[in-house]
Design a protein around this motif. Structure first.
Motif, mmCIF file in Angstrom:
data_model
loop_
_atom_site.group_PDB
_atom_site.id
_atom_site.type_symbol
_atom_site.label_atom_id
_atom_site.label_comp_id
_atom_site.label_asym_id
_atom_site.label_seq_id
_atom_site.Cartn_x
_atom_site.Cartn_y
_atom_site.Cartn_z
ATOM 1 N N ASP A 56 -66.472 -66.288 -42.384
ATOM 2 C CA ASP A 56 -65.954 -65.971 -43.577
ATOM 3 C C ASP A 56 -65.782 -67.001 -44.784
ATOM 4 N N VAL A 57 -65.881 -68.177 -44.350
ATOM 5 C CA VAL A 57 -66.167 -69.334 -45.274
ATOM 6 C C VAL A 57 -67.548 -69.616 -45.759
ATOM 7 N N SER A 58 -68.340 -69.429 -44.743
ATOM 8 C CA SER A 58 -69.842 -69.639 -45.088
ATOM 9 C C SER A 58 -71.023 -68.925 -44.321
ATOM 10 N N GLN A 59 -71.975 -68.218 -45.002
ATOM 11 C CA GLN A 59 -72.807 -67.656 -44.294
ATOM 12 C C GLN A 59 -73.907 -68.394 -43.244
ATOM 13 N N SER A 60 -73.923 -69.959 -43.630
ATOM 14 C CA SER A 60 -74.576 -70.979 -42.759
ATOM 15 C C SER A 60 -73.864 -72.145 -42.716
ATOM 16 N N PRO A 61 -72.774 -72.185 -41.774
ATOM 17 C CA PRO A 61 -72.111 -73.333 -41.730
ATOM 18 C C PRO A 61 -72.761 -74.378 -41.254
ATOM 19 N N PRO A 62 -72.708 -75.754 -41.472
ATOM 20 C CA PRO A 62 -73.476 -76.711 -40.672
ATOM 21 C C PRO A 62 -72.939 -76.969 -39.443
ATOM 22 N N ALA A 63 -74.016 -77.348 -38.687
ATOM 23 C CA ALA A 63 -73.881 -77.643 -37.138
ATOM 24 C C ALA A 63 -72.620 -78.583 -36.733
ATOM 25 N N ARG A 64 -72.684 -79.745 -37.534
ATOM 26 C CA ARG A 64 -71.825 -80.736 -37.193
ATOM 27 C C ARG A 64 -70.410 -80.250 -37.521
ATOM 28 N N GLU A 65 -70.168 -79.488 -38.688
ATOM 29 C CA GLU A 65 -68.889 -78.797 -39.108
ATOM 30 C C GLU A 65 -68.196 -77.956 -38.038
ATOM 31 N N MET A 66 -69.362 -76.962 -37.551
ATOM 32 C CA MET A 66 -68.942 -76.048 -36.546
ATOM 33 C C MET A 66 -68.369 -76.536 -35.386
ATOM 34 N N ASP A 67 -69.110 -77.891 -34.992
ATOM 35 C CA ASP A 67 -68.637 -78.413 -33.597
ATOM 36 C C ASP A 67 -67.223 -78.943 -33.929
ATOM 37 N N MET A 68 -67.188 -79.556 -35.241
ATOM 38 C CA MET A 68 -65.653 -80.198 -35.515
ATOM 39 C C MET A 68 -64.694 -78.906 -35.351
ATOM 40 N N LEU A 69 -65.024 -77.910 -35.986
ATOM 41 C CA LEU A 69 -64.054 -76.698 -35.781
ATOM 42 C C LEU A 69 -63.602 -76.145 -34.526
ATOM 43 N N LEU A 70 -64.878 -75.910 -33.763
ATOM 44 C CA LEU A 70 -64.932 -75.319 -32.533
ATOM 45 C C LEU A 70 -64.195 -76.344 -31.427
ATOM 46 N N SER A 71 -63.881 -77.511 -31.636
ATOM 47 C CA SER A 71 -63.466 -78.238 -30.772
ATOM 48 C C SER A 71 -62.046 -78.414 -30.667
ATOM 49 N N THR A 72 -61.343 -77.854 -31.825
ATOM 50 C CA THR A 72 -59.997 -77.762 -31.826
ATOM 51 C C THR A 72 -59.200 -76.950 -31.046
ATOM 52 N N GLY A 73 -60.242 -75.867 -30.530
ATOM 53 C CA GLY A 73 -59.479 -74.874 -29.634
ATOM 54 C C GLY A 73 -59.109 -75.354 -28.403
ATOM 55 N N GLU A 74 -59.691 -76.284 -27.815
ATOM 56 C CA GLU A 74 -59.567 -77.033 -26.480
ATOM 57 C C GLU A 74 -58.444 -78.314 -26.751
ATOM 58 N N GLN A 75 -58.488 -78.679 -28.019
ATOM 59 C CA GLN A 75 -57.266 -79.572 -28.144
ATOM 60 C C GLN A 75 -56.122 -79.142 -28.195
ATOM 61 N N VAL A 76 -55.827 -77.896 -28.594
ATOM 62 C CA VAL A 76 -54.555 -76.978 -28.740
ATOM 63 C C VAL A 76 -54.063 -76.685 -27.281
ATOM 64 N N SER A 77 -55.287 -76.252 -26.376
ATOM 65 C CA SER A 77 -55.005 -76.053 -24.964
ATOM 66 C C SER A 77 -54.415 -77.040 -24.142
ATOM 67 N N VAL A 78 -55.101 -78.519 -24.116
ATOM 68 C CA VAL A 78 -54.586 -79.533 -23.491
ATOM 69 C C VAL A 78 -53.298 -80.020 -23.649
ATOM 70 N N ALA A 79 -52.970 -79.748 -25.146
ATOM 71 C CA ALA A 79 -51.685 -80.316 -25.514
ATOM 72 C C ALA A 79 -50.709 -79.532 -24.900
ATOM 73 N N LEU A 80 -50.898 -78.205 -25.075
ATOM 74 C CA LEU A 80 -49.628 -77.202 -24.662
ATOM 75 C C LEU A 80 -49.671 -77.514 -22.844
ATOM 76 N N VAL A 81 -50.731 -77.581 -22.243
ATOM 77 C CA VAL A 81 -50.826 -77.812 -20.760
ATOM 78 C C VAL A 81 -49.822 -78.880 -20.578
ATOM 79 N N ALA A 82 -50.404 -79.920 -21.011
ATOM 80 C CA ALA A 82 -49.666 -81.335 -20.776
ATOM 81 C C ALA A 82 -48.014 -81.156 -21.099
ATOM 82 N N MET A 83 -47.734 -80.604 -22.099
ATOM 83 C CA MET A 83 -46.331 -80.294 -22.456
ATOM 84 C C MET A 83 -45.605 -79.328 -21.079
ATOM 85 N N ALA A 84 -46.398 -78.509 -20.781
ATOM 86 C CA ALA A 84 -45.899 -77.549 -19.587
ATOM 87 C C ALA A 84 -45.582 -78.644 -18.346
#
Length: 598
Positions: A56-84
């Protein structure tokens, strides 16, 4: 104290209750006396949501920024699992890929693991923590966040199990093991108790969604047992190990890869070096090529066909467009409405009727075969996408994959037969010295005294391939490689197969009968040829392998007559005249390439 690595996929941590269930599994393992490392994926559809936001933001997002973005999904999960885990009364620490010391190369979105520093994990485990590690991600030498590609959490888990010397790597998912095919497509699919690394590697590369193919490469390379289990039950699951379930069943599984695209480079000058130009251009973009068919040249020209993922088609065509004038080819065509249907089994190499049985099943289902490639443990066919479901059902049924083989063995039986355990100290020492995801070659070999038969003008309609290879089988002729590709004339196809040189005369007699029966245009034979084979782990995902092979052959002025590829082998049929020299040059070239990659 033994160590267990547990990996939980996105569906296994999709909501609060599932996160708490995953936490309880880890705590239970710890209370049973194990040290526990969890590897966690992004929650449910989180990655898809992030991809949509990027689009939605970009038709051709830079690969580096895509990795920066996608890595946040796992960071949410690991924090929640550790809290549990903390809330349930145990100790846990969550870590990102960088924090666990996972160093990768700088290939954004397709990064490869180079090393893992285990000191921090070991220290936290010694302090009584369950370590919750983010899957799918690492950092490069410049501290950029990188991702390993979709499914990369599997690779993270097996890599950690390798370097930590884990006694088990448990993959928790929404299914209770590995099935003979995707049970969502065929409800009659059977769960297998044991499957070999080689078989699973081929099935994973073909789209079997249970495991990431690079994780199987890791497991095979370092002999890590993988236990695929359900997140929602205590079912036994499937063990992925060196051994196979049955020693007699020709096929252990079938797979359908729905979204394939076929690319054909037409009118390639039939001289040494042209295959190198074609596949070098694609390898530079790190695009994995699967089915490769080079038809036997006529009138100084040949056609080269291959398949790529549909998502890679646009990039593939752009890469070829740039080099087409230098290649001197006539044109490039493509078909993005095809699917690949394959069968896999380590026992098929010793059985003569597997290919004809598969082709007959497809013919009876009125499925047309557009391309064929074979290896020692895999037969792949390219079919129209609309017919792929019927094709998968037909081959699954004909090989009776819904039934357990009479000689099937359980993991307990196999383990008892082994009578020994791996030397983990030696294995871990070896891991510290290796570039973890470097290409591993297991052999370069030469098979001489081969012959080839090619039929031109093969009608492009169901049943022809089945009839051809049933006729060949009835003549007791053992066929090695089979390739089918477009003929370039009148919409027909050409089919080539290799046999032992001693069978050439009989093969030609059978080919004449086949030509007359089906009104085919011509037959061509070739004797005094040889097959050169490069075997290893990671051949297809390391896209430079074919480039090295083609370059050495081109430098020697050797033309390639046929090509066959799989996850475990790259085969090239060449003239026997300089084949010994080719073997020598390839051995030296791959040794140098491997050394440079360390």
């Amino acid at each position: 104290m033994s160590l267990i690595v547990q990996k939980f996929g996105g569906t296994s941590v999709a909501d609060v209750e599932k996160i708490r269930a995953a936490a309880r599994k880890a705590i239970r393992a710890q209370k049973q006396g194990h040290r526990v490392v969890m590897v966690v994926s992004a929650m449910g559809k989180n990655t898809d949501l992030l991809l949509k936001l990027a689009g939605d933001v970009s038709q051709s997002p830079p690969a580096r920024e895509m990795d920066m973005l996608l890595s946040t999904g796992e960071q949410v999960s690991v924090a929640l699992v550790a809290m549990a885990i903390d809330d349930l009364g145990s100790k846990a620490v969550s870590l990102t890929g960088g924090q666990i010391g996972m160093k990768t190369d700088d290939s954004f979105s397709k990064a490869r693991i180079q090393s893992i520093s285990t000191e921090r994990i070991e220290r936290l485990l010694d302090d009584g923590n369950i370590v919750v590690a983010a899957g799918f991600q690492g950092i490069d030498d410049d501290l950029n966040i990188t991702t390993l590609g979709r499914g990369g959490s599997d690779t993270t888990a097996v890599a950690l199990a390798s370097v930590l010397g884990a006694s088990a790597c448990e993959i928790y998912t929404d299914v209770d093991g590995v099935y003979t095919t995707d049970p969502r497509l065929l409800p009659e699919a059977r769960r297998v108790d044991v499957i070999s690394y080689d078989e699973m590697l081929e099935l994973a590369s073909l789209g079997a969604g249970v495991m990431h193919n690079r994780s199987i490469e890791f497991a095979k390379k370092f002999n890590v047992p993988i236990h695929v289990r359900s997140s929602f039950s205590d079912a036994e699951g499937t063990m992925i190990v060196a051994e196979t379930e049955s020693k007699t069943a020709p096929v252990c599984g079938a797979a359908m890869t729905p979204n394939e695209a076929r690319v054909t480079v037409l009118g390639v000058p039939d001289v040494p070096g042209k295959s190198l130009q074609v596949f070098s251009a694609i390898a530079e973009k790190k695009i994995a090529v699967d089915m490769v068919v080079q038809n036997v040249g006529r009138k100084g020209r040949a056609d080269i066909s291959f398949t790529v993922r549909q998502d890679d088609l646009k990039l593939t065509l752009a890469a070829l467009d740039k080099v087409l004038p230098a290649i001197g080819a006539d044109a490039v065509t493509f078909d993005d409405q095809v699917s690949k249907v394959s069968v896999v089994g380590v026992n098929m190499a010793d059985q003569t009727n597997v290919a004809s049985t598969m082709f007959r099943a497809l013919a009876d289902a009125n499925v047309n075969i557009q391309m064929i490639t074979t290896s020692e443990i895999k037969i792949s066919t390219l079919v129209p996408r609309a017919e792929a479901g019927a094709a998968l059902r037909a081959v699954h049924e004909v090989f009776r994959l819904h039934e357990k083989p009479a000689d099937a063995k359980s993991w307990d039986q196999i383990r008892a037969e082994r009578g020994e355990t791996a030397d983990l100290d030696t294995l871990v020492s070896r891991l510290q010295d290796d570039a973890l995801e470097a290409l591993t070659l297991t052999g370069i070999s030469l098979t001489k005294h081969q012959a080839r038969v090619t039929l031109y003008g093969v009608p492009d309609e169901p049943g022809i391939a089945a009839d051809m290879f049933e006729t060949i089988g009835q003549a007791k002729i053992f066929v090695d490689m089979i390739v089918q590709g477009y003929d370039g004339e009148d919409g027909s196809t050409s089919v080539s197969f290799t046999v032992d040189e001693s069978d050439l005369k009989q093969s030609l007699e059978v080919a004449v009968a086949i030509r007359e029966k089906h009104g085919m245009r011509d037959i061509q034979d070739g004797s005094d040829i040889a097959k050169i084979t490069v075997s290893g782990i990671g051949l297809r995902s390391h896209t430079h392998v074919a480039t090295v092979l083609f370059k050495q052959l081109a430098d020697l002025g050797i033309n390639i007559e046929m090509i066959g590829t799989s996850e475990l082998q790259v085969n090239a049929v060449i003239s026997a005249t300089n084949s010994d020299k080719a073997l020598e040059r390839l051995s030296a070239a791959f040794a140098a390439s491997l050394e440079a990659g360390r």
